[in-house]
Scaffold this motif. Structure first.
Motif, PDB file in Angstrom:
ATOM      1  N   UNK A  73       0.621  -1.144   0.088  1.00  0.00           N
ATOM      2  CA  UNK A  73       0.129   0.255   0.127  1.00  0.00           C
ATOM      3  C   UNK A  73       0.855   1.147  -0.043  1.00  0.00           C
ATOM      4  N   UNK A  74       2.067   1.233  -0.041  1.00  0.00           N
ATOM      5  CA  UNK A  74       2.999   2.319  -0.253  1.00  0.00           C
ATOM      6  C   UNK A  74       2.599   3.429  -0.890  1.00  0.00           C
ATOM      7  N   UNK A  75       2.425   3.077  -2.384  1.00  0.00           N
ATOM      8  CA  UNK A  75       2.000   4.028  -3.410  1.00  0.00           C
ATOM      9  C   UNK A  75       0.684   4.643  -3.016  1.00  0.00           C
ATOM     10  N   UNK A  76      -0.242   4.055  -2.346  1.00  0.00           N
ATOM     11  CA  UNK A  76      -1.604   4.723  -2.004  1.00  0.00           C
ATOM     12  C   UNK A  76      -1.179   5.722  -0.885  1.00  0.00           C
ATOM     13  N   UNK A  77      -0.472   5.322   0.319  1.00  0.00           N
ATOM     14  CA  UNK A  77      -0.204   6.301   1.076  1.00  0.00           C
ATOM     15  C   UNK A  77       0.584   7.350   0.635  1.00  0.00           C
ATOM     16  N   UNK A  78       1.678   7.242  -0.212  1.00  0.00           N
ATOM     17  CA  UNK A  78       2.309   8.212  -0.558  1.00  0.00           C
ATOM     18  C   UNK A  78       1.469   9.277  -1.294  1.00  0.00           C
ATOM     19  N   UNK A  79       0.644   8.873  -2.061  1.00  0.00           N
ATOM     20  CA  UNK A  79      -0.399   9.790  -2.828  1.00  0.00           C
ATOM     21  C   UNK A  79      -1.209  10.567  -2.026  1.00  0.00           C
ATOM     22  N   UNK A  80      -1.523  10.029  -0.855  1.00  0.00           N
ATOM     23  CA  UNK A  80      -2.511  10.657   0.160  1.00  0.00           C
ATOM     24  C   UNK A  80      -1.562  11.907   0.652  1.00  0.00           C
ATOM     25  N   UNK A  81      -0.326  11.708   0.769  1.00  0.00           N
ATOM     26  CA  UNK A  81       0.690  12.695   1.497  1.00  0.00           C
ATOM     27  C   UNK A  81       0.774  13.762   0.337  1.00  0.00           C
ATOM     28  N   UNK A  82       0.866  13.346  -0.927  1.00  0.00           N
ATOM     29  CA  UNK A  82       0.940  14.179  -2.184  1.00  0.00           C
ATOM     30  C   UNK A  82      -0.200  15.120  -2.431  1.00  0.00           C
ATOM     31  N   UNK A  83      -1.236  14.548  -1.915  1.00  0.00           N
ATOM     32  CA  UNK A  83      -2.462  15.376  -2.060  1.00  0.00           C
ATOM     33  C   UNK A  83      -2.624  16.633  -1.229  1.00  0.00           C
ATOM     34  N   UNK A  84      -1.658  16.353   0.052  1.00  0.00           N
ATOM     35  CA  UNK A  84      -1.729  17.594   0.757  1.00  0.00           C
ATOM     36  C   UNK A  84      -1.049  18.776   0.238  1.00  0.00           C
ATOM     37  N   UNK A  85      -0.217  18.604  -0.763  1.00  0.00           N
ATOM     38  CA  UNK A  85       0.603  19.644  -1.569  1.00  0.00           C
ATOM     39  C   UNK A  85       1.563  20.175  -0.818  1.00  0.00           C
ATOM     40  N   UNK A  86       2.377  19.478   0.025  1.00  0.00           N
ATOM     41  CA  UNK A  86       3.079  20.303   0.753  1.00  0.00           C
ATOM     42  C   UNK A  86       4.135  21.005   0.103  1.00  0.00           C
ATOM     43  N   UNK A  87       4.884  22.099   0.685  1.00  0.00           N
ATOM     44  CA  UNK A  87       5.597  22.957  -0.087  1.00  0.00           C
ATOM     45  C   UNK A  87       7.021  22.828   0.900  1.00  0.00           C
TER      46      UNK A  87
ATOM     47  N   UNK B  90       7.779  15.384  -5.531  1.00  0.00           N
ATOM     48  CA  UNK B  90       8.744  14.405  -4.987  1.00  0.00           C
ATOM     49  C   UNK B  90       8.197  13.115  -4.437  1.00  0.00           C
ATOM     50  N   UNK B  91       7.004  13.351  -3.695  1.00  0.00           N
ATOM     51  CA  UNK B  91       6.435  12.012  -3.223  1.00  0.00           C
ATOM     52  C   UNK B  91       5.778  11.426  -4.267  1.00  0.00           C
ATOM     53  N   UNK B  92       5.297  11.768  -5.339  1.00  0.00           N
ATOM     54  CA  UNK B  92       4.837  11.061  -6.573  1.00  0.00           C
ATOM     55  C   UNK B  92       5.979  10.428  -7.322  1.00  0.00           C
ATOM     56  N   UNK B  93       7.162  10.891  -7.520  1.00  0.00           N
ATOM     57  CA  UNK B  93       8.317  10.358  -8.152  1.00  0.00           C
ATOM     58  C   UNK B  93       8.781   9.429  -7.233  1.00  0.00           C
ATOM     59  N   UNK B  94       8.934   9.398  -5.859  1.00  0.00           N
ATOM     60  CA  UNK B  94       9.145   8.037  -4.992  1.00  0.00           C
ATOM     61  C   UNK B  94       7.940   7.014  -5.107  1.00  0.00           C
ATOM     62  N   UNK B  95       7.009   7.497  -5.111  1.00  0.00           N
ATOM     63  CA  UNK B  95       5.698   6.398  -5.144  1.00  0.00           C
ATOM     64  C   UNK B  95       5.898   5.603  -6.475  1.00  0.00           C
ATOM     65  N   UNK B  96       6.181   6.204  -7.413  1.00  0.00           N
ATOM     66  CA  UNK B  96       6.495   5.527  -8.857  1.00  0.00           C
ATOM     67  C   UNK B  96       7.656   4.561  -8.909  1.00  0.00           C
ATOM     68  N   UNK B  97       8.773   5.094  -8.309  1.00  0.00           N
ATOM     69  CA  UNK B  97      10.010   4.105  -8.170  1.00  0.00           C
ATOM     70  C   UNK B  97       9.559   2.926  -7.282  1.00  0.00           C
ATOM     71  N   UNK B  98       8.848   3.257  -6.229  1.00  0.00           N
ATOM     72  CA  UNK B  98       8.768   1.990  -5.414  1.00  0.00           C
ATOM     73  C   UNK B  98       7.637   1.246  -5.941  1.00  0.00           C
ATOM     74  N   UNK B  99       6.736   1.707  -6.563  1.00  0.00           N
ATOM     75  CA  UNK B  99       5.597   0.819  -7.212  1.00  0.00           C
ATOM     76  C   UNK B  99       6.160  -0.155  -8.224  1.00  0.00           C
TER      77      UNK B  99
END
Length: 249
Positions: free
Chosen positions: A201-215, A232-241
């Protein structure tokens, strides 16, 4: 600001009212060394997120005292239960008699209420609380990057994500905050050390964090990052997925 010449501990503001306390560590197993950070939130009800190791408490507390008195701290929390996250919990509780320790519900159940000298507050997924001018949201991130009890904190006011061990970077000496991408450095450390939990579920969790749009990504190890945190969170999610799909065939 350098606060201890012996340890190299320093404290620097990386976002409005959010201070990174960092101590460089020279470890033979990690070329170039490593570093540990805690985050002090200066607000009506000050907070420390991650306590650091118990043996580093004199130096972490010394840095905090350059900004506020320790006894003003009201919230003491961590992302998941390990020594660098929670080792000095009781030292902080003794120094701040009105402070309440907190973590995820899972961590309070499994660890915090056994460790801490005062009962802990368990935060539910997406629960919010205020420290005064800032509103914080707790996000459960089980096994991301590791630990069943893992979670992160998001400041809705400054859009700062206190992201724990995500984007861990090597090196004893790192800038307090950078606008250069940190994914390359963190991946160079993650792959050989393999400290992620390989959750499906790593990619799903990282997308939840990305949706917060942290700066700002306030990393525990390495520089804080200012910029497109969601990217950056979405790039990491893609690599891990991709790695997970390759493992599963």
């Amino acid at each position: 600001m350098l606060t201890n010449t012996h340890t190299g501990t320093r404290i620097d503001e990386v976002a409005p009212g959010i201070y990174r306390i960092n101590t460089p560590m020279r470890i033979d197993a990690i070329p170039g060394g490593f570093n540990l950070s805690q985050y002090l939130i200066v607000d009506d009800e000050p907070m420390i997120f991650h306590t650091g190791w118990r043996r580093l408490f004199p130096f972490v507390s010394e840095a905090i005292s350059k900004v506020i008195p320790l006894d003003r701290i009201r919230h003491i929390g961590y992302s998941h239960f390990e020594g660098d996250e929670a080792g000095a919990m009781n030292e902080f509780l003794a120094a701040a008699p009105s402070a309440v320790p907190f973590a995820s519900h899972v961590s309070v159940m499994t660890s915090l209420n056994d460790l801490a000298d005062r009962p802990g507050r368990g935060l539910a997924d997406r629960e919010t609380f205020s420290t005064g001018q800032k509103t914080w949201q707790w996000i459960d991130t089980p096994h991301v990057p590791h630990g069943w009890d893992c979670g992160v904190l998001f400041d809705q006011t400054t859009r700062t994500l206190l992201c724990g061990d995500l984007f861990t970077q090597p090196g004893a000496e790192t800038l307090p905050v950078t606008e250069s991408e940190i994914l390359t450095a963190s991946e160079a450390m993650r792959k050989p050390m393999d400290y992620y939990a390989h959750s499906t579920k790593t990619a799903v969790i990282l997308e939840r964090l990305a949706a917060l749009n942290p700066t700002t990504l306030a990393c525990q190890h390495g520089s804080a990052f200012r910029g497109d945190g969601a990217g950056l969170l979405r790039e990491l999610a893609a690599i891990l997925d991709k790695e997970l799909r390759d493992e599963l065939g």
